[in-house]
Design an enzyme around this catalytic site. Structure first.
Site, mmCIF file in Angstrom:
data_model
loop_
_atom_site.group_PDB
_atom_site.id
_atom_site.type_symbol
_atom_site.label_atom_id
_atom_site.label_comp_id
_atom_site.label_asym_id
_atom_site.label_seq_id
_atom_site.Cartn_x
_atom_site.Cartn_y
_atom_site.Cartn_z
ATOM 1 N N SER A 86 7.146 17.537 11.101
ATOM 2 C CA SER A 86 7.153 17.078 12.497
ATOM 3 C C SER A 86 7.727 15.666 12.629
ATOM 4 C CB SER A 86 5.730 17.078 13.067
ATOM 5 O OG SER A 86 5.155 18.350 12.955
HETATM 6 N N1 SAH Z 1 2.257 19.701 8.588
HETATM 7 C C1 SAH Z 1 3.563 19.933 8.016
HETATM 8 C C2 SAH Z 1 4.499 20.557 9.022
HETATM 9 C C3 SAH Z 1 4.563 21.968 8.738
HETATM 10 S S1 SAH Z 1 5.499 23.038 9.759
HETATM 11 C C4 SAH Z 1 4.141 18.703 7.394
HETATM 12 O O1 SAH Z 1 3.527 17.613 7.490
HETATM 13 O O2 SAH Z 1 5.198 18.811 6.772
HETATM 14 C C5 SAH Z 1 4.296 24.311 9.953
HETATM 15 C C6 SAH Z 1 3.855 24.996 8.696
HETATM 16 O O3 SAH Z 1 2.874 25.959 9.059
HETATM 17 C C7 SAH Z 1 4.956 25.764 7.970
HETATM 18 O O4 SAH Z 1 5.086 25.304 6.669
HETATM 19 C C8 SAH Z 1 4.489 27.205 8.038
HETATM 20 O O5 SAH Z 1 4.822 27.969 6.903
HETATM 21 C C9 SAH Z 1 2.982 27.031 8.160
HETATM 22 N N2 SAH Z 1 2.271 28.184 8.720
HETATM 23 C C10 SAH Z 1 2.647 29.018 9.716
HETATM 24 N N3 SAH Z 1 1.717 29.966 9.923
HETATM 25 C C11 SAH Z 1 0.715 29.722 9.036
HETATM 26 C C12 SAH Z 1 -0.518 30.359 8.748
HETATM 27 N N4 SAH Z 1 -0.924 31.463 9.382
HETATM 28 N N5 SAH Z 1 -1.309 29.826 7.775
HETATM 29 C C13 SAH Z 1 -0.920 28.720 7.085
HETATM 30 N N6 SAH Z 1 0.249 28.089 7.303
HETATM 31 C C14 SAH Z 1 1.064 28.565 8.270
#
Ligand code: SAH
Length: 238
Positions: A86
């Site tokens: 993000s």
């Molecule tokens: N917080 C992260 C941003 C991640 S983007 C950072 O600091 O880099 C969102 C993430 O959520 C992705 O990696 C995606 O694979 C994950 N995601 C999506 N659905 C999910 C689920 N059901 N359980 C766990 N992770 C999930």
């Protein structure tokens, strides 16, 4: 003589500590200080602990090498597998909304690069994070170990179900779901907060602050419109 020399030594000691803490061998501290001032404080995030955490954690270590030159830019960045880290302001805003006190147990759904979890770990020593894409979970686990965030508990699973057997003071979700997964509300302690983007990739998503009061009554407040990658897994079937 001793009386005169002592304040001088003390002065140099304080200055050297400050210089060391702020730069040390870290070439990116200036960029981070600027990032916090112009992108985060300027937009109204004011919690000093959150600002200090954003100054501390090296975002450049959490983005792919090819994007490091953009690590402190005012934007999300690709981290592979169609996912993104993000925008720094959104990380800071969500962290501020979560209102973390030292010692509180915090769960993140969507580890991604591990950056948000690293920021949270500056505020409490009990951070748990779940990522559904195995490769991302493993890569984040390696980063936690390599960069001194080994207290963070992480796992590769569908975050829809929360952390088995867990109960948390704060839950932060970094992918957008059509609804708030009920297991997350169940795993929230009285007085706890959930920060989650709600909506689909086709609709407007809203960042929501969900609060469970001391009696277990749940209320939610929309904060701002946002754009997140989708929350996949079980959430899509419900
Ligand atoms: N917080 C992260 C941003 C991640 S983007 C950072 O600091 O880099 C969102 C993430 O959520 C992705 O990696 C995606 O694979 C994950 N995601 C999506 N659905 C999910 C689920 N059901 N359980 C766990 N992770 C999930």
């Amino acid at each position: 003589m001793v009386k005169r020399v002592f304040p001088v030594i003390l002065f140099f000691l304080i200055i050297s500590t400050l210089v060391f803490c702020q730069s040390g061998s870290d070439p990116t501290i200036k960029q981070r200080t600027e990032m916090v001032r112009t992108q985060i404080e300027a937009r109204g995030v004011s919690n000093p602990e959150v600002l200090s955490a954003m100054r501390k954690v090296r975002r450049d270590l959490f983005v792919p090498e090819g994007y490091r030159f953009l690590a402190y830019a005012d934007r999300p960045l690709p981290i592979g597998f169609g996912q993104t880290i993000s925008q720094p302001y959104i990380v800071a805003l969500m962290t501020e909304l979560l209102d973390v006190a030292p010692g509180e147990k915090i769960l993140e759904i969507g580890t991604g690069s591990g950056y948000q979890a690293a920021v949270l770990s500056c505020l409490t020593d009990k951070v748990f994070t779940i990522e559904i894409i195995k490769e991302l979970a493993l890569a984040a686990g390696i980063r936690f170990k390599e960069y001194g965030y080994e207290k963070i508990m992480w796992k590769n699973a569908d975050g829809y179900y929360g952390w088995e057997g867990g109960s948390f003071d704060g839950i932060i979700v970094t992918a957008a779901a059509g609804h708030v997964p009920p297991p997350l509300i169940q795993q929230l302690n009285p007085g706890g907060r959930i920060v989650i983007p709600v909506g689909s990739i086709f609709q407007v998503q809203y960042l929501m602050l969900i609060i469970k009061d001391a009696d277990g009554f749940v209320s939610s407040i929309p904060v701002i419109p946002v754009r997140f990658v989708p929350f996949v897994g079980a959430a899509m079937e419900k």
